[in-house]
Design a protein around this motif. Structure first.
Motif, PDB file in Angstrom:
ATOM      1  N   TYR A 271       0.817  -1.212   0.000  1.00 57.81           N
ATOM      2  CA  TYR A 271       0.000   0.000   0.000  1.00 57.81           C
ATOM      3  C   TYR A 271       0.860   1.276   0.000  1.00 57.81           C
ATOM      4  O   TYR A 271       0.312   2.375  -0.078  1.00 57.81           O
ATOM      5  N   VAL A 319      -9.750   3.086   2.573  1.00 62.36           N
ATOM      6  CA  VAL A 319     -10.042   1.842   1.861  1.00 62.36           C
ATOM      7  C   VAL A 319     -11.554   1.687   1.741  1.00 62.36           C
ATOM      8  O   VAL A 319     -12.318   2.325   2.473  1.00 62.36           O
ATOM      9  N   THR A 331      -9.695  -3.595   8.606  1.00 60.72           N
ATOM     10  CA  THR A 331     -10.065  -2.191   8.440  1.00 60.72           C
ATOM     11  C   THR A 331     -10.750  -1.713   9.724  1.00 60.72           C
ATOM     12  O   THR A 331     -11.051  -2.517  10.618  1.00 60.72           O
ATOM     13  N   LEU A 362      -4.824   1.904  -5.008  1.00 56.26           N
ATOM     14  CA  LEU A 362      -4.876   0.614  -4.314  1.00 56.26           C
ATOM     15  C   LEU A 362      -3.923  -0.364  -4.992  1.00 56.26           C
ATOM     16  O   LEU A 362      -3.735  -0.326  -6.217  1.00 56.26           O
ATOM     17  N   ASN A 366      -6.397  -5.456  -5.477  1.00 52.33           N
ATOM     18  CA  ASN A 366      -7.462  -4.836  -4.687  1.00 52.33           C
ATOM     19  C   ASN A 366      -8.290  -3.857  -5.505  1.00 52.33           C
ATOM     20  O   ASN A 366      -9.299  -3.349  -5.026  1.00 52.33           O
TER      21      ASN A 366
END
Length: 393
Positions: A271, A319, A331, A362, A366
């Motif tokens: 990320y 996200v 998350t 992302l 993802n």
């Protein structure tokens, strides 16, 4: 009070837009087809960068074209995101997103012009909101009178918003958005600043104007990254009589027991990206919070010892809000549920907006079709809100 009954908004800062035509293209390419996949009406929380606002002010036909597009597809706009002033999709945004700060006349002028545009865009019978930077970024240099200048400009804006109300009958409220590593990041800092600002009001009228038009944008991701008790935070703002004018429905990345899970830290390293700032916090078992201004590959794979010893990391990376996990990563969706539950106890209904702007950055695997991804977020959020309202009633 229940949650807002206005159409759920999503923020269009996920789409590039440096001209009116680019903004319209984003709405046609993404917003309109997304709205067709979502049950019920949808609002477009427009991000109109400074060049777009300048174009709309100079060429009123562009505003009419934008208004007609929204109306033709059953879309409303009652809130603007005036946080990013310039190009939010440049190769490197990072700390530049906080410039100009609220000590600068350019920030005041831009936000005032956004209010003029919103007054002409928003539907009859509802109030408007504009989210903005939390004064400035702590890591950038500021003049000794920085806070005083910010207060002067914010009170000037409140006066302008009051004037717009007199001229048009439209109530528009500013929503200052606390964020990690900014001048306003924690709830206590935010409360202290608002108290200082209200004390600076030179008359009873000005104090009333400031309280009516100036409040916060509560971004759930930001306060979760700070490891704040979001329900308690909202209660503290309520007790301090600081209005929450807007709630950003957002989720951060969370990593539990990082020292024991090298695979999860390796997944987190994917990320790391060059465009946006990803402030990172690590909380130890005694409650101490260690901080890194931006996530790096080294911080993931070879973190400082205090980060390895932490019980949990949270990362400012917006996200998809319908995701409870991302592979081995978690998350903060649980904090989102807590925040939305707490909001229902307020005596008014803040605007609600999904703000996941990171789809383009992302990591591979993802990403998904943007229209489908946005539709899934809004559908899941509508279901969540409906369930919370049923539970509250």
């Amino acid at each position: 009070m229940s949650l807002s009954t206005l159409p759920l908004s999503y923020c269009t800062n996920v789409h590039p837009g440096q001209t009116v035509d680019q903004v319209i293209a984003g709405l046609e390419q993404y917003t309109v087809p997304m709205s067709r996949q979502v049950a019920g009406p949808v609002a477009a929380g427009l991000w109109l960068a400074q060049p777009v606002i300048a174009e709309l002010e100079a060429q009123p036909a562009g505003l009419e074209k934008l208004r007609q597009l929204l109306g033709a597809h059953g879309l409303s706009c009652y809130t603007l995101n005036a946080f990013p002033y310039g190009d939010f999709h440049s190769e490197r945004v990072k700390e530049n997103v906080y410039i100009p700060d609220w000590s600068a006349p350019d920030r005041l002028d831009y936000t005032s012009e956004c209010a003029d545009v919103l007054a002409r865009l928003m539907p009859e019978g509802c109030e408007g909101s504009i989210s903005t930077v939390p004064l400035g970024f702590k890591e950038l240099p500021h003049q000794p009178d920085f806070v005083d200048r910010c207060i002067d400009n914010l009170l000037s804006l409140a006066d302008r918003l009051d004037q717009i109300h007199d001229e048009t009958g439209r109530v528009i409220r500013l929503a200052i958005e606390p964020e990690p590593f900014c001048e306003l990041e924690t709830t206590p800092e935010t409360i202290a600043f608002f108290e200082q600002m209200f004390e600076r009001a030179e008359s009873a009228r000005m104090l009333d104007v400031a309280r009516r038009h100036l409040g916060v944008c509560y971004d759930v991701c930001h306060q979760a990254v700070e490891f704040e008790d979001v329900a308690g935070s909202i209660a503290e703002l309520q007790a301090a009589d600081i209005r929450i004018n807007k709630v950003h429905i957002t989720c951060a990345i969370q990593l539990a027991a990082p020292g024991e899970d090298a695979d999860a830290r390796a997944a987190l390293a994917r990320y790391v990206e060059p465009r946006y700032l990803h402030q990172t916090m690590a909380r130890t078992s005694d409650g101490t919070v260690h901080r890194i201004v931006d996530l790096t590959t080294q911080a993931c794979l070879e973190p400082p010892q205090e980060f390895l010893d932490a019980e949990m990391w949270r990362i400012h990376f917006h996200v998809p809000v319908n995701a409870e996990s991302l592979g081995p990563l978690q998350t903060t969706r649980g904090e989102l549920v807590q925040a939305l539950t707490a909001i229902q106890s307020l005596e008014y209904a803040p605007h609600l907006e999904v703000e996941t702007y990171t789809w383009e950055v992302l990591p591979e695997g993802n990403q998904q079709n943007l229209v489908d991804g946005l539709a899934a977020e809004l559908t899941a959020t509508q279901q969540l809100l409906s369930g919370l309202q049923n539970d509250f009633s």
